[in-house]
Scaffold this active site. Structure first.
Site, PDB file in Angstrom:
ATOM      1  N   LEU A   9      39.895  33.973  48.913  1.00 38.24           N
ATOM      2  CA  LEU A   9      39.500  33.790  47.510  1.00 38.24           C
ATOM      3  C   LEU A   9      40.578  32.987  46.794  1.00 38.24           C
ATOM      4  O   LEU A   9      41.705  33.461  46.629  1.00 38.24           O
ATOM      5  CB  LEU A   9      39.326  35.149  46.826  1.00 38.24           C
ATOM      6  N   GLY A  12      40.685  31.216  41.405  1.00 41.39           N
ATOM      7  CA  GLY A  12      41.267  31.599  40.119  1.00 41.39           C
ATOM      8  C   GLY A  12      42.201  30.543  39.552  1.00 41.39           C
ATOM      9  O   GLY A  12      42.865  29.824  40.293  1.00 41.39           O
ATOM     10  N   ARG A  16      48.527  33.719  34.505  1.00 40.06           N
ATOM     11  CA  ARG A  16      49.854  34.299  34.327  1.00 40.06           C
ATOM     12  C   ARG A  16      50.971  33.340  34.757  1.00 40.06           C
ATOM     13  O   ARG A  16      52.120  33.517  34.398  1.00 40.06           O
ATOM     14  CB  ARG A  16      49.948  35.628  35.096  1.00 40.06           C
ATOM     15  N   GLY A 138      46.249  47.400  42.226  1.00 39.08           N
ATOM     16  CA  GLY A 138      45.230  48.440  42.282  1.00 39.08           C
ATOM     17  C   GLY A 138      45.753  49.601  43.126  1.00 39.08           C
ATOM     18  O   GLY A 138      46.501  49.400  44.082  1.00 39.08           O
ATOM     19  N   GLU A 153      41.987  49.826  39.456  1.00 40.00           N
ATOM     20  CA  GLU A 153      42.886  48.807  38.902  1.00 40.00           C
ATOM     21  C   GLU A 153      43.862  49.457  37.929  1.00 40.00           C
ATOM     22  O   GLU A 153      43.501  50.394  37.214  1.00 40.00           O
ATOM     23  CB  GLU A 153      42.072  47.729  38.185  1.00 40.00           C
ATOM     24  N   ASN A 168      46.702  48.460  46.753  1.00 41.38           N
ATOM     25  CA  ASN A 168      45.726  47.603  47.421  1.00 41.38           C
ATOM     26  C   ASN A 168      46.329  46.213  47.596  1.00 41.38           C
ATOM     27  O   ASN A 168      46.710  45.572  46.622  1.00 41.38           O
ATOM     28  CB  ASN A 168      44.466  47.550  46.537  1.00 41.38           C
TER      29      ASN A 168
HETATM   30  C1  UD1 Z   1      43.658  41.997  42.997  1.00 40.17           C
HETATM   31  C2  UD1 Z   1      42.994  43.358  43.176  1.00 40.17           C
HETATM   32  C3  UD1 Z   1      44.056  44.445  43.118  1.00 40.17           C
HETATM   33  C4  UD1 Z   1      45.106  44.188  44.176  1.00 40.17           C
HETATM   34  C5  UD1 Z   1      45.694  42.789  44.032  1.00 40.17           C
HETATM   35  C6  UD1 Z   1      46.568  42.478  45.237  1.00 40.17           C
HETATM   36  C7  UD1 Z   1      40.736  43.151  42.218  1.00 40.17           C
HETATM   37  C8  UD1 Z   1      39.873  43.510  41.084  1.00 40.17           C
HETATM   38  N1  UD1 Z   1      42.020  43.562  42.132  1.00 40.17           N
HETATM   39  O1  UD1 Z   1      44.206  41.960  41.687  1.00 40.17           O
HETATM   40  O2  UD1 Z   1      43.458  45.713  43.346  1.00 40.17           O
HETATM   41  O3  UD1 Z   1      46.132  45.153  44.088  1.00 40.17           O
HETATM   42  O4  UD1 Z   1      44.648  41.789  43.999  1.00 40.17           O
HETATM   43  O5  UD1 Z   1      47.275  41.281  45.086  1.00 40.17           O
HETATM   44  O6  UD1 Z   1      40.294  42.537  43.167  1.00 40.17           O
HETATM   45  N2  UD1 Z   1      39.805  34.875  42.519  1.00 40.17           N
HETATM   46  C9  UD1 Z   1      38.704  34.046  42.664  1.00 40.17           C
HETATM   47  N3  UD1 Z   1      37.709  34.109  41.740  1.00 40.17           N
HETATM   48  C10 UD1 Z   1      37.742  34.960  40.677  1.00 40.17           C
HETATM   49  C11 UD1 Z   1      38.870  35.814  40.536  1.00 40.17           C
HETATM   50  C12 UD1 Z   1      39.878  35.749  41.468  1.00 40.17           C
HETATM   51  O7  UD1 Z   1      38.627  33.261  43.613  1.00 40.17           O
HETATM   52  O8  UD1 Z   1      36.778  34.955  39.899  1.00 40.17           O
HETATM   53  C13 UD1 Z   1      40.890  34.804  43.509  1.00 40.17           C
HETATM   54  C14 UD1 Z   1      42.212  34.372  42.891  1.00 40.17           C
HETATM   55  O9  UD1 Z   1      42.350  32.959  42.949  1.00 40.17           O
HETATM   56  C15 UD1 Z   1      43.235  35.085  43.785  1.00 40.17           C
HETATM   57  C16 UD1 Z   1      42.479  36.311  44.301  1.00 40.17           C
HETATM   58  O10 UD1 Z   1      41.110  36.080  44.033  1.00 40.17           O
HETATM   59  O11 UD1 Z   1      43.652  34.286  44.869  1.00 40.17           O
HETATM   60  C17 UD1 Z   1      42.950  37.593  43.597  1.00 40.17           C
HETATM   61  O12 UD1 Z   1      42.777  37.451  42.204  1.00 40.17           O
HETATM   62  P1  UD1 Z   1      43.876  37.962  41.175  1.00 40.17           P
HETATM   63  O13 UD1 Z   1      43.423  37.600  39.812  1.00 40.17           O
HETATM   64  O14 UD1 Z   1      45.217  37.486  41.593  1.00 40.17           O
HETATM   65  O15 UD1 Z   1      43.742  39.539  41.381  1.00 40.17           O
HETATM   66  P2  UD1 Z   1      44.803  40.645  40.978  1.00 40.17           P
HETATM   67  O16 UD1 Z   1      44.730  40.867  39.524  1.00 40.17           O
HETATM   68  O17 UD1 Z   1      46.123  40.329  41.553  1.00 40.17           O
HETATM   69 CA    CA Z   2      46.968  38.603  42.657  1.00 40.44          CA
END
Ligand code: UD1
Ligand code: CA
Length: 455
Positions: A9, A12, A16, A138, A153, A168
């Protein structure tokens, strides 16, 4: 392993990070975050899909041989996986989901996580870690039988749940069918108004499906990068790992804390690296080399027993064995230096071959030049390679001696064993074994000062 596909994934934006670039394009240890993730993933499968969004084209450009899915609006990690569903139609194996921001994860950890998932017969598994400071991660809520009940979360957690130190990592393995089935049930009723992938875990557990959690042996491997400070912290860990690997292999690194070496650099044993040295890209350094402080070497080769003195900058160049370089030499853009050559203070070489045993010890610019063996380049020699429109070559054959402060106006050739007198401006070829003098003759006026005083 054909019942395993990876989904990363990476859509994003980096809210931050306060960056206009996608987070996964930021670098640690000399590579973008997404490159680190893809490298680790390749060790478990070649079937890799990446969800892209912000700076999608730039992400496509850095990782070849993977599939891409576009997530136009970033509505959360759960939404990102849902968007990727079309890539998994008819697929009933396992999907290893990873965030794009955990670059320290090792292929060994991924392999043993895959084994844990398979051997436990889980519908879903989460890679977790115990962190002293669980910060914004999380939290893992376990059931009595050790299986996972849910992931909460930080922003949605009660004080009771905030006390949990098991976090997590964002790395999961799901069986494809239950994953996509439960994804259609998640809602965005939470603090961030996002569709959380973590909710799938709770939904599966509520259906009495087996959800496992495997703790990473090295907690630091699962550190995620959300801020510039975390980027620096992870970079420091990677640098430390690289220095440790090199020291283990016989390289002396006097101060690992101030030494910046990229993960791809190779260095042979008994080489000594002084403090504040930077070595980047796929650089290869031979044995018994000494590199002194404040030098930066990028994409280059340095032969055995060569000494790089303080303050040198070496880019895309190949330096032979037993060479002495610096202090303050600049090699850039396709330079080759032969064995036993000497390059000294304030000497710049660009697109130049300097043959074995040749010397240029002080204050020179040698550009677009082919210089033979055992050539002596005096202090202050300049190849005038640019006429304002085009670059022109200079050739200096074996054994030639170019006197101090001469300009060689290219295109021009200095023949074998020829001499150029100091202070010459050479515009025409110099035949082998001849002497060229190209400067105004000195005039001496006897008693000139006395006559001047009388006036
Ligand atoms: C997420 C987890 C959290 C975990 C943490 C570990 C969720 C809700 N939370 O939080 O439990 O402890 O990762 O690092 O999953 N992304 C997309 N599309 C979106 C949103 C995010 O592709 O719509 C991708 C981001 O680019 C990133 C990854 O998903 O690479 C994680 O997203 P991020 O916003 O960093 O999640 P955390 O808040 O860190
Ligand atoms: Ca993250």
């Amino acid at each position: 392993m054909d019942d395993l596909q990876v989904l990363i994934l990476a859509a994003g934006k980096s809210t931050r990070m306060k960056s206009k670039y996608a987070k996964v394009l930021h670098r640690v240890g000399g590579r973008t975050l997404i490159e680190h993730l893809v490298r680790a993933a390749r060790n478990v499968t070649n079937d890799i899909s990446i969800v892209i969004g912000h700076s999608g084209d730039a992400v496509r450009a850095v990782v070849p041989d993977v599939k891409f899915i576009e997530q136009k609006e970033q509505l959360g990690t759960g939404h990102a996986v849902l968007v990727a569903r079309e890539n998994f139609l008819g697929y009933s194996g396992n999907v290893l989901v990873m965030p794009g921001d955990v670059p320290l994860i090792s292929s060994q950890t991924l392999s043993s996580f895959v084994r844990f998932h398979r051997e436990g017969g889980f519908q879903a598994s989460v890679l977790t870690a115990d962190l002293e400071n669980p910060a914004a991660y999380g939290r893992i809520v376990r059931q009595k039988n050790d299986e996972v009940l849910s992931i909460v979360e930080q922003r949605d957690a009660t004080p009771e749940i905030l006390k949990i130190h098991e976090i997590n990592s964002g790395v999961y393995i799901f069986r494809a069918a239950p994953l996509f089935e439960s994804l259609s049930k998640i809602r965005n009723e939470n603090a961030q108004r996002e569709y959380y992938l973590t909710d799938v875990i709770g939904i599966l557990a509520a259906q009495k499906q087996k959800v496992g959690a495997s703790k990473a042996q090295l907690a630091e491997e699962v550190l995620g990068i959300n801020t510039r400070a975390e980027l620096a912290a992870v970079d420091r860990i990677m640098r430390r790992q690289t220095c440790e690997r090199l020291m283990e292999a016989g390289v002396t690194i006097i101060d690992p804390g101030s030494t910046y070496i990229d993960a791809d650099v190779e260095i042979a044993p008994d080489t000594v690296i002084y403090p504040a040295v930077q070595i980047y890209g796929p650089t290869v350094i031979g044995e018994d080399v000494t590199i002194h402080s404040f030098s930066r070497i990028t994409n280059s080769k340095i032969g055995a027993r060569t000494t790089v003195l303080e303050g040198c900058v070496v880019n895309n160049s190949s330096v032979g064995e037993d060479v002495s370089l610096g202090p303050f030499s600049h090699l850039r853009f396709d330079v080759t230096v032969g064995d036993k050559a000497k390059i000294g203070n304030f000497v710049e070489l660009k697109k130049t071959d300097l043959g074995a045993g040749s010397k240029s010890q002080h204050l020179a610019y040698l550009g677009d030049a082919t210089i033979g063996k055992d050539v002596n380049i005096g202090a202050g020699v300049i190849t005038c390679n640019y006429d304002g429109f085009k670059k022109h070559p200079t050739v200096i054959e074996d054994g030639a001696f170019v006197g101090t402060d001469s300009q060689l106006i290219a295109p021009v050739r200095i023949g074998k064993d020829a001499y150029v007198a100091a202070g010459s401006s050479i515009t025409d070829d110099v035949p082998p074994e001849s002497l060229a003098i190209a400067r105004g003759r000195q005039v001496v006026k006897d008693g000139w000062v006395k006559q001047k005083r009388k006036k």
